[in-house]
Motif scaffolding. Structure first.
Motif, PDB file in Angstrom:
ATOM      1  N   ASP A 229      10.708   2.380   0.933  1.00 50.75           N
ATOM      2  CA  ASP A 229      10.701   3.723   1.501  1.00 50.75           C
ATOM      3  C   ASP A 229      10.913   4.800   0.438  1.00 50.75           C
ATOM      4  O   ASP A 229      10.572   5.960   0.651  1.00 50.75           O
ATOM      5  N   SER A 230      11.510   4.418  -0.706  1.00 55.06           N
ATOM      6  CA  SER A 230      11.965   5.444  -1.655  1.00 55.06           C
ATOM      7  C   SER A 230      11.055   5.634  -2.861  1.00 55.06           C
ATOM      8  O   SER A 230      11.385   6.407  -3.748  1.00 55.06           O
ATOM      9  N   VAL A 231       9.938   4.945  -2.915  1.00 53.60           N
ATOM     10  CA  VAL A 231       9.156   4.947  -4.161  1.00 53.60           C
ATOM     11  C   VAL A 231       8.368   6.233  -4.398  1.00 53.60           C
ATOM     12  O   VAL A 231       7.959   6.505  -5.516  1.00 53.60           O
ATOM     13  N   ILE A 232       8.113   7.024  -3.359  1.00 52.99           N
ATOM     14  CA  ILE A 232       7.432   8.307  -3.580  1.00 52.99           C
ATOM     15  C   ILE A 232       8.221   9.466  -2.963  1.00 52.99           C
ATOM     16  O   ILE A 232       7.653  10.478  -2.574  1.00 52.99           O
ATOM     17  N   LEU A 309      11.636   0.768  -9.726  1.00 50.97           N
ATOM     18  CA  LEU A 309      10.841   1.498 -10.712  1.00 50.97           C
ATOM     19  C   LEU A 309       9.417   0.958 -10.817  1.00 50.97           C
ATOM     20  O   LEU A 309       8.460   1.718 -11.007  1.00 50.97           O
ATOM     21  N   THR A 310       9.276  -0.373 -10.699  1.00 47.21           N
ATOM     22  CA  THR A 310       7.922  -0.947 -10.734  1.00 47.21           C
ATOM     23  C   THR A 310       7.175  -0.602  -9.454  1.00 47.21           C
ATOM     24  O   THR A 310       5.980  -0.272  -9.492  1.00 47.21           O
ATOM     25  N   PHE A 311       7.866  -0.650  -8.298  1.00 50.75           N
ATOM     26  CA  PHE A 311       7.228  -0.227  -7.042  1.00 50.75           C
ATOM     27  C   PHE A 311       6.789   1.237  -7.132  1.00 50.75           C
ATOM     28  O   PHE A 311       5.751   1.625  -6.587  1.00 50.75           O
ATOM     29  N   PHE A 312       7.598   2.051  -7.781  1.00 45.82           N
ATOM     30  CA  PHE A 312       7.326   3.481  -7.977  1.00 45.82           C
ATOM     31  C   PHE A 312       5.947   3.674  -8.632  1.00 45.82           C
ATOM     32  O   PHE A 312       5.146   4.504  -8.206  1.00 45.82           O
ATOM     33  N   VAL A 313       5.667   2.862  -9.653  1.00 45.28           N
ATOM     34  CA  VAL A 313       4.361   2.962 -10.325  1.00 45.28           C
ATOM     35  C   VAL A 313       3.263   2.417  -9.415  1.00 45.28           C
ATOM     36  O   VAL A 313       2.218   3.055  -9.219  1.00 45.28           O
TER      37      VAL A 313
END
Length: 673
Positions: A229-232, A309-313
């Protein structure tokens, strides 16, 4: 097929929290299993159990060179193991397992697997028993035990109809690898960890059924899992003020609203109508998103590299066009307290407001920053906080001494200090751009001090009075570079210096090449190193000096030094070839009288920083005798004796111990009597 009963025995080496808490016993080949069986046979607690144990004959299924029918028996006896709690069992197990795995073959009693090596048969047996429905897969946590915030131990649970994000998708992985290798990641060494995570990452559950969170849009029984839920959420920052101000209502926002704001797709008038917001607000939201995106830098802890952080990308790549992909990730370590992890149970957490009230915000910031670089764990130490607080107060007091003033005629030490300022600005700027904040802060706090102390020693020895102009320039640049680290006290320092405005709005110092005086740098370094050599000689000999004699090297040595320096910079350090080349030149042929000169000079040059070598090569060498004449005032001030300076070939030199011939460029010979 054999339809045999399975006997279950107790064993102290079996951990109930691992898997089912039951392990298959292979007493012929597993030292732990063999010894546990032997322990039961010797027990007197349950005679029925003892009787059953004594009736059991271990079944051998692996033949290994060097071992007989029951390898586990042989190895436990050789290690002189008497019970299953003996720590030697670990070593015995490793030895036997390694030899059987790589050198053992399965016996005829294993049927279709006979004559296969253990290494070959392992996966085949696993596949066979699974296909024949004689086994199942049990999931467990490898790095357990893991506890949730409530204190309970976590276990693996398989959920029906679970929703997953397919991070194993090849195209998605390839795009993510590409961007991780293109974007800026600090520190650089962490980039490999990101690529490693992308490689192993597969399907990952993205929803849960308990707790707070956002309902999954297409399945209201599920809540979006927090890391997914927090990646973007950086994109949500733009919407937040409109949501909080009741200008956006979640129920009115469909996909077309987000497609327009984030992707620029759709008819703005239709979307403003369907979303029940004014056209102006819709345009403001879209324009603000386009202004703030892409994310310039995402700062977070190293523990989030394998997930958030990887999910973020991944998710930015999946959702947004390339122009909105994140530009940079900065990864940092954790903060410790006096070398220990912070926790309430240890009572070593200091509430932030209390710490600021006691020590001040700036000392706390600096104590954390200066204790570690990005990937290292910062150690918050109260002694360090107090030391830094005193340091900042000392700098503040110094700033009150220097006001803007007209420049007098500059002398060598002024040009040297200004040159050092330019070098420090370059070093600190480079460190800041690489996010090496500890290095940058150390230079601001301490490197300036050592240079200023030398400068003050020089001007005091020469009895100079008006040096305010030079020191005001130095302290102004120093405070300007301190400001991002200690913004509050930096403003006080700026004011004390008599500067206008506020330092936080001043420009970061630029490197002015025309203020770098290579000759002044060489000259002052020569004076500093020579004075240091005199101190070291006096410390070792413990004599009270009556006179000090310094000898500078011959001109042929200076010319030879320049040739050797040029060769070292080019990477040509063959001593024999250098000596031959120097002898062939009339100006340096005297090297044949002192062949060790070349080797010693190479070592001298290699002990210097690369920048110093290049500076000497670019500007040429200085007149050492003329420069060292200035050391007299320094030595008189510190030791109360006169200094005489002679050239190596001076006819009238005083040299009772034949020291002069040992002089080399930047390494004058010294005689103390």
């Amino acid at each position: 097929d054999r339809n045999e009963e399975i006997i279950i025995f107790p064993a102290s080496f079996v951990k109930s929290e691992n898997g089912t808490g039951i392990v298959m016993s292979v007493p012929a080949h597993a030292p732990f299993d063999y010894q546990a069986l032997e322990d039961i046979k010797k027990s007197s607690n349950d005679q029925n159990l003892v009787s059953i144990a004594r009736s059991i004959s271990p079944v051998s299924i692996i033949q290994t060179d060097g071992y007989g029918e029951i390898p586990a028996k042989e190895v436990t006896e050789r290690f002189q193991i008497e019970n299953q709690n003996n720590p030697k069992l670990e070593e015995a197990t490793k030895e036997l397992y390694a030899k059987e795995f790589y050198g053992g073959k399965l016996k005829q009693n294993t049927g279709r697997f006979a004559q296969k090596t253990v290494a070959e048969a392992k996966e085949e047996v696993k596949k066979w028993i699974l296909q024949s429905n004689n086994a199942d897969i049990l999931f467990e946590l490898n790095d357990g035990p893991i506890h949730c915030r409530c204190g309970s131990e976590c276990v693996v649970k398989l959920l029906n109809n679970q929703w997953f994000l397919d991070y194993s998708n090849k195209k998605w992985k390839d795009d993510t690898h590409y961007w991780i290798n293109e974007m800026k990641i600090l520190p650089e060494e962490i980039r490999g960890e990101f690529n490693y995570v992308v490689d192993w990452l597969r399907e990952r559950a993205c929803a849960r059924q308990h707790g707070l969170g956002t309902k999954l849009p297409w399945d209201k029984d599920w809540i979006v899992e927090s890391l997914s839920d927090s990646v973007i959420y950086m994109a949500y920052y733009i919407l937040a003020k409109y949501v909080n101000g009741k200008q956006l209502v979640a129920e009115n926002l469909g996909d077309e609203f987000f497609d327009y704001v984030f992707l620029g797709e759709g008819d703005s008038k239709k979307i403003s109508s369907s979303s029940k917001i004014s056209h102006d607000i819709l345009e403001n939201i879209k324009n603000e998103f386009q202004y703030f995106y892409p994310v310039n830098a995402r700062h977070s802890g190293r523990d989030l590299v394998p997930n958030h952080l990887t999910f973020f990308v991944f998710n930015h790549i999946a959702i947004f066009p390339k122009k909105y992909w994140p530009e940079e990730i900065v990864v940092n370590g954790s903060v410790l307290m006096e070398g220990k992890k912070m926790s309430k149970s240890m009572g070593n957490i200091i509430p932030l407001r209390d710490a600021i009230r006691t020590h001040g915000a700036d000392p706390i910031r600096l104590a954390i920053l200066i204790s570690a670089e990005l990937l290292q764990d910062a150690d918050f130490n109260l002694e360090s906080v107090r030391g830094i607080k005193n340091k900042l107060e000392n700098i503040l007091n110094e700033c009150s001494k220097y006001k803007p003033a007209q420049s007098d005629n500059q002398e060598q030490e002024d040009r040297w200090l200004q040159s050092r300022l330019q070098q420090l600005v370059l070093e600190i700027t480079s460190a800041m751009e690489k996010m090496r904040l500890r290095e940058a802060l150390h230079d601001v706090l301490y490197e300036f001090d050592s240079d200023i102390q030398w400068y003050l020693k020089r001007v005091e020895a020469k009895n100079r009075k008006n040096v305010t102009c030079t020191l005001h320039e130095i302290f102004s640049a120093r405070v300007s570079m301190l400001s991002p680290f200690a913004p509050h006290i930096a403003e006080e320092m700026w004011n004390k210096l008599g500067n206008s405005g506020i330092v936080s709005k001043s420009l970061w110092p630029s490197v002015l090449e025309n203020k770098i005086d290579a000759a002044a740098l060489q000259s002052e370094n020569l004076l500093k190193s020579t004075l240091e050599d005199i101190k070291n000689i006096l410390k070792v000999t413990k004599i009270l000096p009556k006179q000090i004699i310094i000898y500078t090297s011959d001109s042929w040595k200076t010319k030879a030094y320049q040739k050797i320096l040029s060769s070292v910079i080019k990477g040509e350090m063959n001593i024999g070839a250098l000596i031959k080349s120097l002898i062939a030149d009339k100006d340096t042929e005297n090297v044949k009288k002192d062949p060790d000169f070349v080797k010693k000079t190479i070592n001298d040059i290699l002990s210097e920083p690369v920048e110093s070598r290049e500076s000497k090569a670019k500007s040429g060498l200085v007149e050492e005798k003329k420069i060292l004449l200035e050391i007299n005032s320094l030595v008189q001030k510190e030791f109360g004796v006169e200094v005489q300076v002679f050239g190596e070939s001076d006819a009238q030199k005083y040299d009772p111990k034949n020291k002069a011939h040992t002089a080399r460029p930047f390494k004058p010979a010294i005689l103390i009597e």
